[in-house]
Design a protein around this motif. Sequence first.
Motif, PDB file in Angstrom:
ATOM      1  N   CYS A  18      -1.710 -25.505 -41.689  1.00 28.73           N
ATOM      2  CA  CYS A  18      -0.760 -24.932 -40.737  1.00 28.73           C
ATOM      3  C   CYS A  18      -1.466 -23.788 -40.006  1.00 28.73           C
ATOM      4  O   CYS A  18      -2.583 -23.397 -40.367  1.00 28.73           O
ATOM      5  CB  CYS A  18       0.449 -24.384 -41.492  1.00 28.73           C
ATOM      6  SG  CYS A  18      -0.031 -23.086 -42.646  1.00 28.73           S
ATOM      7  N   GLY A  20      -0.819 -20.617 -40.044  1.00 24.64           N
ATOM      8  CA  GLY A  20      -1.020 -19.416 -40.870  1.00 24.64           C
ATOM      9  C   GLY A  20      -2.237 -19.536 -41.774  1.00 24.64           C
ATOM     10  O   GLY A  20      -2.963 -18.556 -42.002  1.00 24.64           O
ATOM     11  N   VAL A  21      -2.473 -20.739 -42.279  1.00 25.98           N
ATOM     12  CA  VAL A  21      -3.630 -20.988 -43.149  1.00 25.98           C
ATOM     13  C   VAL A  21      -4.918 -20.967 -42.326  1.00 25.98           C
ATOM     14  O   VAL A  21      -5.909 -20.339 -42.709  1.00 25.98           O
ATOM     15  CB  VAL A  21      -3.448 -22.335 -43.903  1.00 25.98           C
ATOM     16  CG1 VAL A  21      -4.765 -22.820 -44.490  1.00 25.98           C
ATOM     17  CG2 VAL A  21      -2.391 -22.189 -44.985  1.00 25.98           C
ATOM     18  N   CYS A 102       0.598 -14.331 -43.152  1.00 27.18           N
ATOM     19  CA  CYS A 102       1.057 -15.222 -42.082  1.00 27.18           C
ATOM     20  C   CYS A 102       2.097 -14.487 -41.242  1.00 27.18           C
ATOM     21  O   CYS A 102       3.025 -13.878 -41.788  1.00 27.18           O
ATOM     22  CB  CYS A 102       1.662 -16.497 -42.653  1.00 27.18           C
ATOM     23  SG  CYS A 102       2.329 -17.549 -41.341  1.00 27.18           S
ATOM     24  N   LEU A 104       4.590 -15.508 -39.913  1.00 30.00           N
ATOM     25  CA  LEU A 104       5.961 -15.949 -40.218  1.00 30.00           C
ATOM     26  C   LEU A 104       6.482 -15.288 -41.497  1.00 30.00           C
ATOM     27  O   LEU A 104       7.691 -15.192 -41.715  1.00 30.00           O
ATOM     28  CB  LEU A 104       6.026 -17.476 -40.319  1.00 30.00           C
ATOM     29  CG  LEU A 104       5.645 -18.182 -39.013  1.00 30.00           C
ATOM     30  CD1 LEU A 104       5.752 -19.691 -39.155  1.00 30.00           C
ATOM     31  CD2 LEU A 104       6.516 -17.692 -37.864  1.00 30.00           C
ATOM     32  N   VAL A 105       5.582 -14.841 -42.367  1.00 31.53           N
ATOM     33  CA  VAL A 105       5.983 -14.033 -43.530  1.00 31.53           C
ATOM     34  C   VAL A 105       6.255 -12.598 -43.062  1.00 31.53           C
ATOM     35  O   VAL A 105       7.253 -11.982 -43.449  1.00 31.53           O
ATOM     36  CB  VAL A 105       4.887 -14.060 -44.627  1.00 31.53           C
ATOM     37  CG1 VAL A 105       5.233 -13.121 -45.773  1.00 31.53           C
ATOM     38  CG2 VAL A 105       4.680 -15.482 -45.144  1.00 31.53           C
ATOM     39  N   THR A 169       9.101 -18.849 -47.459  1.00 31.03           N
ATOM     40  CA  THR A 169       8.867 -19.732 -46.307  1.00 31.03           C
ATOM     41  C   THR A 169       8.567 -21.176 -46.697  1.00 31.03           C
ATOM     42  O   THR A 169       8.620 -22.063 -45.850  1.00 31.03           O
ATOM     43  CB  THR A 169       7.663 -19.220 -45.485  1.00 31.03           C
ATOM     44  OG1 THR A 169       6.541 -19.111 -46.369  1.00 31.03           O
ATOM     45  CG2 THR A 169       7.948 -17.888 -44.839  1.00 31.03           C
ATOM     46  N   THR A 170       8.219 -21.402 -47.972  1.00 32.00           N
ATOM     47  CA  THR A 170       7.702 -22.726 -48.357  1.00 32.00           C
ATOM     48  C   THR A 170       8.612 -23.468 -49.340  1.00 32.00           C
ATOM     49  O   THR A 170       8.150 -24.283 -50.120  1.00 32.00           O
ATOM     50  CB  THR A 170       6.294 -22.581 -48.981  1.00 32.00           C
ATOM     51  OG1 THR A 170       6.377 -21.584 -50.004  1.00 32.00           O
ATOM     52  CG2 THR A 170       5.262 -22.171 -47.963  1.00 32.00           C
ATOM     53  N   CYS A 199       9.408 -22.089 -42.951  1.00 33.16           N
ATOM     54  CA  CYS A 199       8.608 -22.126 -41.725  1.00 33.16           C
ATOM     55  C   CYS A 199       8.529 -23.531 -41.129  1.00 33.16           C
ATOM     56  O   CYS A 199       8.817 -24.530 -41.798  1.00 33.16           O
ATOM     57  CB  CYS A 199       7.217 -21.567 -41.993  1.00 33.16           C
ATOM     58  SG  CYS A 199       6.183 -22.717 -42.893  1.00 33.16           S
ATOM     59  N   TYR A 200       8.077 -23.586 -39.880  1.00 31.33           N
ATOM     60  CA  TYR A 200       7.975 -24.873 -39.167  1.00 31.33           C
ATOM     61  C   TYR A 200       7.086 -25.849 -39.925  1.00 31.33           C
ATOM     62  O   TYR A 200       7.352 -27.050 -39.950  1.00 31.33           O
ATOM     63  CB  TYR A 200       7.413 -24.624 -37.745  1.00 31.33           C
ATOM     64  CG  TYR A 200       5.918 -24.432 -37.737  1.00 31.33           C
ATOM     65  CD1 TYR A 200       5.349 -23.203 -38.061  1.00 31.33           C
ATOM     66  CD2 TYR A 200       5.066 -25.501 -37.483  1.00 31.33           C
ATOM     67  CE1 TYR A 200       3.989 -23.032 -38.109  1.00 31.33           C
ATOM     68  CE2 TYR A 200       3.687 -25.346 -37.532  1.00 31.33           C
ATOM     69  CZ  TYR A 200       3.151 -24.107 -37.843  1.00 31.33           C
ATOM     70  OH  TYR A 200       1.800 -23.961 -37.925  1.00 31.33           O
ATOM     71  N   ALA A 201       6.004 -25.339 -40.552  1.00 33.34           N
ATOM     72  CA  ALA A 201       5.038 -26.234 -41.200  1.00 33.34           C
ATOM     73  C   ALA A 201       5.659 -26.880 -42.438  1.00 33.34           C
ATOM     74  O   ALA A 201       5.488 -28.083 -42.688  1.00 33.34           O
ATOM     75  CB  ALA A 201       3.781 -25.458 -41.578  1.00 33.34           C
ATOM     76  N   THR A 202       6.377 -26.071 -43.219  1.00 33.03           N
ATOM     77  CA  THR A 202       7.064 -26.594 -44.405  1.00 33.03           C
ATOM     78  C   THR A 202       8.085 -27.653 -43.987  1.00 33.03           C
ATOM     79  O   THR A 202       8.135 -28.747 -44.548  1.00 33.03           O
ATOM     80  CB  THR A 202       7.766 -25.433 -45.142  1.00 33.03           C
ATOM     81  OG1 THR A 202       6.769 -24.490 -45.543  1.00 33.03           O
ATOM     82  CG2 THR A 202       8.539 -25.913 -46.344  1.00 33.03           C
ATOM     83  N   ALA A 270       0.093 -27.514 -46.742  1.00 37.56           N
ATOM     84  CA  ALA A 270      -0.338 -26.688 -45.611  1.00 37.56           C
ATOM     85  C   ALA A 270      -1.644 -25.945 -45.883  1.00 37.56           C
ATOM     86  O   ALA A 270      -2.282 -25.435 -44.962  1.00 37.56           O
ATOM     87  CB  ALA A 270       0.765 -25.694 -45.246  1.00 37.56           C
TER      88      ALA A 270
HETATM   89 FE1  SF4 Z   1       2.735 -19.468 -42.526  1.00 40.70          FE
HETATM   90 FE2  SF4 Z   1       4.275 -21.529 -43.147  1.00 40.70          FE
HETATM   91 FE3  SF4 Z   1       1.680 -21.809 -43.212  1.00 40.70          FE
HETATM   92 FE4  SF4 Z   1       2.892 -20.291 -45.059  1.00 40.70          FE
HETATM   93  S1  SF4 Z   1       3.098 -22.515 -44.788  1.00 40.70           S
HETATM   94  S2  SF4 Z   1       1.025 -19.821 -43.965  1.00 40.70           S
HETATM   95  S3  SF4 Z   1       4.534 -19.400 -43.796  1.00 40.70           S
HETATM   96  S4  SF4 Z   1       2.930 -21.373 -41.367  1.00 40.70           S
END
Ligand code: SF4
Length: 326
Positions: A18, A20-21, A102, A104-105, A169-170, A199-202, A270
């Motif tokens: 994702c 954030g990673v 991240c 989003l966190v 978020t996950t 989050c969007y990725a989860t 992710a």
């Molecule tokens: Fe960010 Fe979501 Fe990726 Fe976690 S899984 S790092 S909150 S985008």
Amino acid sequence: MGPSRVEEVLLAEPRGFCAGVDRAIEIVERALAKYGAPIYVRHEIVHNTYVVNDLKAKGAIFVEDLGDVPPGATLVFSAHGVSKAVRTEAAARGFNVFDATCPLVTKVHVELAKLAKEGYEFVMIGHKGHPEVEGTMGQLAEGIYLVEDVDDVARVQPRGDKLAVVTQTTLSVDDAADILAAVKRRFPHVREPKQQDICYATQNRQDAVKLLAPQVDVVVVVGSRTSSNSNRLREVAERRGTPAYMVDSADDLQAAWFAGRPRVGLTAGASAPEVLVQQVIARLREFGAVSVRTMDGVRETVRFPLPMGLGDKSMAQVPSTPSSSR
Ligand code: SF4
């Protein structure tokens, strides 16, 4: 028992890294390039064995305790975020800090601080002991209550009447919805996040597995045991009635999993790099797979800018709002 050979591999889309990673790993790599080894990282930068070992080989040192970081060192906070206490300690020890939390966190942390100022207490839906939960709970000295399941909701005893919900978020989107419903039954006036914290990725990876699982006989999730979102992907498949296994690498695959199950679904958490997915595909070809197909799915375009001091001009121009892909 049917044939023991794999025939077809169906790849989930989206899967794997994702935004954030991607950003967190890039922060460590750029810090190594700019300051040279060693770079200290508080906690695994992301929960993936391959990623962590790769960065160790490049000169990153992973620590849990800031007491293990020498004075003057460069320190990176992991993507999961840190508590106020950790941030304060790092500043007091004078480290050169880069924050790979991240965005989003961070968004959840910012919302928490804003509402706390308005007198809110919080129910946090999350998994006890996960570093993101420790970081988010640790934004406040008091007035935040962790619930891991529906039963926990009955035990929450807020002192005031202003209560808001935040989530890790996950999480499993479905479990979080059930727990949130229980919170709302007990506290009908509870304030919900404007945009969900998951989050969007989860969300996208779980949605993809929901489409994938009914079309295959077994699902393989590439991800490390410590990865929350990878564990949730395995559960999502199992709840759709499809056996599912998590692997850290191709070496973990067992031929017995595929006995009588010729159609294999493949996804990745992710924090799991695509190179591992490709190695798993190569092993599945050895097990007989002749066809490898990628499902249609959401195309993710989210990217986050790097922190000041490590970014470059092109990254600084990338918009940080993830709304288009949520
Ligand atoms: Fe960010 Fe979501 Fe990726 Fe976690 S899984 S790092 S909150 S985008």
